[in-house]
Every structure is written in structure tokens, then in C-alpha cells.
Design a protein around this motif. Structure first.
Motif, PDB file in Angstrom:
ATOM      1  N   PRO A  50      -6.339  10.861 -16.816  1.00  0.00           N
ATOM      2  CA  PRO A  50      -6.529  11.790 -15.691  1.00  0.00           C
ATOM      3  C   PRO A  50      -7.740  11.425 -14.839  1.00  0.00           C
ATOM      4  O   PRO A  50      -8.800  11.070 -15.361  1.00  0.00           O
ATOM      5  CB  PRO A  50      -6.748  13.141 -16.390  1.00  0.00           C
ATOM      6  N   GLY A  51      -7.547  11.487 -13.526  1.00  0.00           N
ATOM      7  CA  GLY A  51      -8.636  11.221 -12.590  1.00  0.00           C
ATOM      8  C   GLY A  51      -8.834   9.759 -12.248  1.00  0.00           C
ATOM      9  O   GLY A  51      -9.781   9.416 -11.547  1.00  0.00           O
ATOM     10  N   VAL A  52      -7.948   8.882 -12.732  1.00  0.00           N
ATOM     11  CA  VAL A  52      -8.093   7.449 -12.502  1.00  0.00           C
ATOM     12  C   VAL A  52      -7.054   6.985 -11.490  1.00  0.00           C
ATOM     13  O   VAL A  52      -5.873   7.300 -11.606  1.00  0.00           O
ATOM     14  CB  VAL A  52      -7.966   6.663 -13.828  1.00  0.00           C
ATOM     15  N   GLU A  53      -7.510   6.213 -10.515  1.00  0.00           N
ATOM     16  CA  GLU A  53      -6.633   5.617  -9.510  1.00  0.00           C
ATOM     17  C   GLU A  53      -6.180   4.260 -10.058  1.00  0.00           C
ATOM     18  O   GLU A  53      -7.021   3.471 -10.503  1.00  0.00           O
ATOM     19  CB  GLU A  53      -7.472   5.424  -8.243  1.00  0.00           C
ATOM     20  N   VAL A  54      -4.877   4.001 -10.044  1.00  0.00           N
ATOM     21  CA  VAL A  54      -4.350   2.747 -10.596  1.00  0.00           C
ATOM     22  C   VAL A  54      -3.623   1.980  -9.494  1.00  0.00           C
ATOM     23  O   VAL A  54      -2.818   2.550  -8.764  1.00  0.00           O
ATOM     24  CB  VAL A  54      -3.388   3.017 -11.783  1.00  0.00           C
ATOM     25  N   HIS A  55      -3.925   0.674  -9.396  1.00  0.00           N
ATOM     26  CA  HIS A  55      -3.289  -0.187  -8.402  1.00  0.00           C
ATOM     27  C   HIS A  55      -2.630  -1.369  -9.091  1.00  0.00           C
ATOM     28  O   HIS A  55      -3.290  -2.084  -9.843  1.00  0.00           O
ATOM     29  CB  HIS A  55      -4.323  -0.723  -7.401  1.00  0.00           C
ATOM     30  N   ALA A  56      -1.340  -1.568  -8.831  1.00  0.00           N
ATOM     31  CA  ALA A  56      -0.617  -2.718  -9.386  1.00  0.00           C
ATOM     32  C   ALA A  56      -0.855  -3.905  -8.465  1.00  0.00           C
ATOM     33  O   ALA A  56      -0.026  -4.255  -7.632  1.00  0.00           O
ATOM     34  CB  ALA A  56       0.871  -2.398  -9.509  1.00  0.00           C
ATOM     35  N   THR A  57      -2.018  -4.502  -8.626  1.00  0.00           N
ATOM     36  CA  THR A  57      -2.402  -5.642  -7.799  1.00  0.00           C
ATOM     37  C   THR A  57      -3.382  -6.510  -8.580  1.00  0.00           C
ATOM     38  O   THR A  57      -4.003  -6.035  -9.533  1.00  0.00           O
ATOM     39  CB  THR A  57      -3.040  -5.175  -6.464  1.00  0.00           C
ATOM     40  N   LEU A  58      -3.521  -7.738  -8.165  1.00  0.00           N
ATOM     41  CA  LEU A  58      -4.495  -8.628  -8.789  1.00  0.00           C
ATOM     42  C   LEU A  58      -5.893  -8.069  -8.490  1.00  0.00           C
ATOM     43  O   LEU A  58      -6.210  -7.810  -7.325  1.00  0.00           O
ATOM     44  CB  LEU A  58      -4.334 -10.038  -8.216  1.00  0.00           C
ATOM     45  N   PRO A  59      -6.714  -7.838  -9.510  1.00  0.00           N
ATOM     46  CA  PRO A  59      -8.033  -7.250  -9.277  1.00  0.00           C
ATOM     47  C   PRO A  59      -8.863  -8.014  -8.242  1.00  0.00           C
ATOM     48  O   PRO A  59      -9.543  -7.398  -7.427  1.00  0.00           O
ATOM     49  CB  PRO A  59      -8.698  -7.281 -10.655  1.00  0.00           C
ATOM     50  N   SER A  60      -8.798  -9.333  -8.265  1.00  0.00           N
ATOM     51  CA  SER A  60      -9.586 -10.117  -7.308  1.00  0.00           C
ATOM     52  C   SER A  60      -9.182  -9.805  -5.869  1.00  0.00           C
ATOM     53  O   SER A  60     -10.024  -9.741  -4.975  1.00  0.00           O
ATOM     54  CB  SER A  60      -9.453 -11.617  -7.590  1.00  0.00           C
ATOM     55  N   ALA A  61      -7.896  -9.571  -5.632  1.00  0.00           N
ATOM     56  CA  ALA A  61      -7.429  -9.217  -4.292  1.00  0.00           C
ATOM     57  C   ALA A  61      -7.958  -7.846  -3.899  1.00  0.00           C
ATOM     58  O   ALA A  61      -8.395  -7.639  -2.758  1.00  0.00           O
ATOM     59  CB  ALA A  61      -5.903  -9.241  -4.230  1.00  0.00           C
ATOM     60  N   PHE A  62      -7.939  -6.899  -4.834  1.00  0.00           N
ATOM     61  CA  PHE A  62      -8.456  -5.562  -4.547  1.00  0.00           C
ATOM     62  C   PHE A  62      -9.950  -5.632  -4.228  1.00  0.00           C
ATOM     63  O   PHE A  62     -10.421  -5.043  -3.263  1.00  0.00           O
ATOM     64  CB  PHE A  62      -8.213  -4.628  -5.733  1.00  0.00           C
ATOM     65  N   ILE A  63     -10.701  -6.356  -5.045  1.00  0.00           N
ATOM     66  CA  ILE A  63     -12.154  -6.443  -4.864  1.00  0.00           C
ATOM     67  C   ILE A  63     -12.490  -7.107  -3.533  1.00  0.00           C
ATOM     68  O   ILE A  63     -13.388  -6.663  -2.821  1.00  0.00           O
ATOM     69  CB  ILE A  63     -12.807  -7.204  -6.049  1.00  0.00           C
ATOM     70  N   SER A  64     -11.746  -8.146  -3.157  1.00  0.00           N
ATOM     71  CA  SER A  64     -12.050  -8.837  -1.903  1.00  0.00           C
ATOM     72  C   SER A  64     -11.639  -8.014  -0.685  1.00  0.00           C
ATOM     73  O   SER A  64     -12.237  -8.132   0.371  1.00  0.00           O
ATOM     74  CB  SER A  64     -11.383 -10.217  -1.857  1.00  0.00           C
ATOM     75  N   ASP A  65     -10.613  -7.167  -0.826  1.00  0.00           N
ATOM     76  CA  ASP A  65     -10.135  -6.347   0.291  1.00  0.00           C
ATOM     77  C   ASP A  65     -10.971  -5.095   0.512  1.00  0.00           C
ATOM     78  O   ASP A  65     -10.989  -4.543   1.599  1.00  0.00           O
ATOM     79  CB  ASP A  65      -8.689  -5.891   0.056  1.00  0.00           C
ATOM     80  N   ARG A  66     -11.596  -4.594  -0.519  1.00  0.00           N
ATOM     81  CA  ARG A  66     -12.310  -3.324  -0.445  1.00  0.00           C
ATOM     82  C   ARG A  66     -13.814  -3.567  -0.479  1.00  0.00           C
ATOM     83  O   ARG A  66     -14.284  -4.575  -0.974  1.00  0.00           O
ATOM     84  CB  ARG A  66     -11.946  -2.428  -1.638  1.00  0.00           C
ATOM     85  N   THR A  67     -14.535  -2.600  -0.011  1.00  0.00           N
ATOM     86  CA  THR A  67     -15.987  -2.688  -0.086  1.00  0.00           C
ATOM     87  C   THR A  67     -16.452  -2.197  -1.443  1.00  0.00           C
ATOM     88  O   THR A  67     -16.199  -1.060  -1.811  1.00  0.00           O
ATOM     89  CB  THR A  67     -16.632  -1.829   1.015  1.00  0.00           C
ATOM     90  N   CYS A  68     -17.118  -3.057  -2.170  1.00  0.00           N
ATOM     91  CA  CYS A  68     -17.794  -2.646  -3.394  1.00  0.00           C
ATOM     92  C   CYS A  68     -19.239  -2.406  -2.986  1.00  0.00           C
ATOM     93  O   CYS A  68     -20.016  -3.342  -2.846  1.00  0.00           O
ATOM     94  CB  CYS A  68     -17.712  -3.729  -4.474  1.00  0.00           C
TER      95      CYS A  68
END
Length: 165
Positions: A50-68
């Protein structure tokens, strides 16, 4: 009264493993916004925290697309270099305050060499990565490992050196 406004603490978990669910659950309890990324759609559907957002994507793609942003921790928990190494290569290019990856001391040394050789990372970038991840608590079970990971993230978040514990 001093009011400080800053981004929410965020934990990006790269990959689903037995450590992912307990780590995500601890992080939610600690007030983190938690995002889990894994390319395996079935594993993503099966992850139920509960409370967790899940994305079916390669983590590296998510990290590079989003602002950390500077309040983000990025952890790789799979032991799969195709997921973990790529996530680390992207994470060190962000402002994340904590970057960590699982593995023994020997695995971590081999990973550092790979990241330098194949990933083109500098010594300074590799030094940002906590590997092996987590506090050395002698953890064995997934929950104990998750506790060690989150304890280390909280330690860094509060600016505590290991020798201050």
C-alpha cells in the motif's frame, strides 16, 4: 516559527526482488514517496505494498526520464547487473542524496570495475554509490536486509557518519 519547504523524501527502488516489498513498506512508514520500477510486468502486478507507485519499466529509463531531486534515494535490489548497473549509471547523474546497490564486497568491487570500464563512470561517481548497500547489521532475511538499507538511508539523510553510530 521557522517553516521549511522542501520536496518530499522519495525512494526509487530499481528492480523487484524478495527485498523490495519489505524495503518499500519500511520506506512508506518512514514517510517516503516510494516508486518501484521493474521491466517484468507480472512481477509489478504481484507487488502489493500500500502507498507504493509501481512502474513496469526499466529502472534506468525511469531514472533518466524523471528528476531525482536532492531528497531522493535510489536503491538497486535485484543482483541482476542488467538492472542494477544501468540504474547506478543513471543515478549518479542525478542529485540523489543516496545511491546504493546490493552485493557482497567482492561483487561490489567487480561492479565498480564494470561501471568504470563499461559505464565510463569516474572514481568520484563510483564513490557516490553505497556498495554493499545498507548498514552492516549481519542481516540474513529479506526484512533484515531491508531494515539495514533503510537505516543507512536515514543515517545519510540526517548527515550521520558511520563512526558516529
Amino acid at each position: 516559527i521557522e517553516l521549511r519547504v522542501s520536496p518530499a523524501h522519495r525512494l526509487v527502488i530499481a528492480g523487484i526482488s524478495p527485498i523490495t516489498a519489505p524495503c518499500a513498506a519500511f520506506a512508506v512508514t518512514l514517510g517516503f514517496e516510494v516508486i518501484v520500477c521493474d521491466p517484468d510486468e507480472a512481477a509489478c502486478r504481484a507487488l502489493d505494498v500500500p502507498g507504493v507507485e509501481v512502474h513496469a519499466t526499466l529502472p534506468s529509463a525511469f531514472i533518466s526520464d524523471r528528476t531525482c531531486h536532492g531528497a531522493t534515494a535510489v536503491v538497486a535490489l535485484t543482483h541482476d547487473p542488467r538492472i542494477d548497473d544501468l540504474a547506478m549509471m543513471e543515478a549518479v547523474r542525478t542529485q540523489a542524496f543516496y545511491i546504493g546497490v546490493m552485493g557482497s564486497q567482492r561483487t561490489s568491487q567487480a561492479r565498480a570495475e564494470r561501471l568504470k570500464r563499461s559505464g565510463g563512470l569516474s572514481d568520484a561517481q563510483i564513490a557516490r554509490i553505497h556498495m554493499p548497500i545498507g548498514l552492516a547489521l549481519g542481516s540474513k532475511t529479506p526484512a533484515e536486509i531491508a531494515l539495514a538499507v533503510m537505516a543507512d538511508i536515514v543515517r545519510v539523510q540526517h548527515g550521520k557518519a558511520l563512526d558516529e553510530l
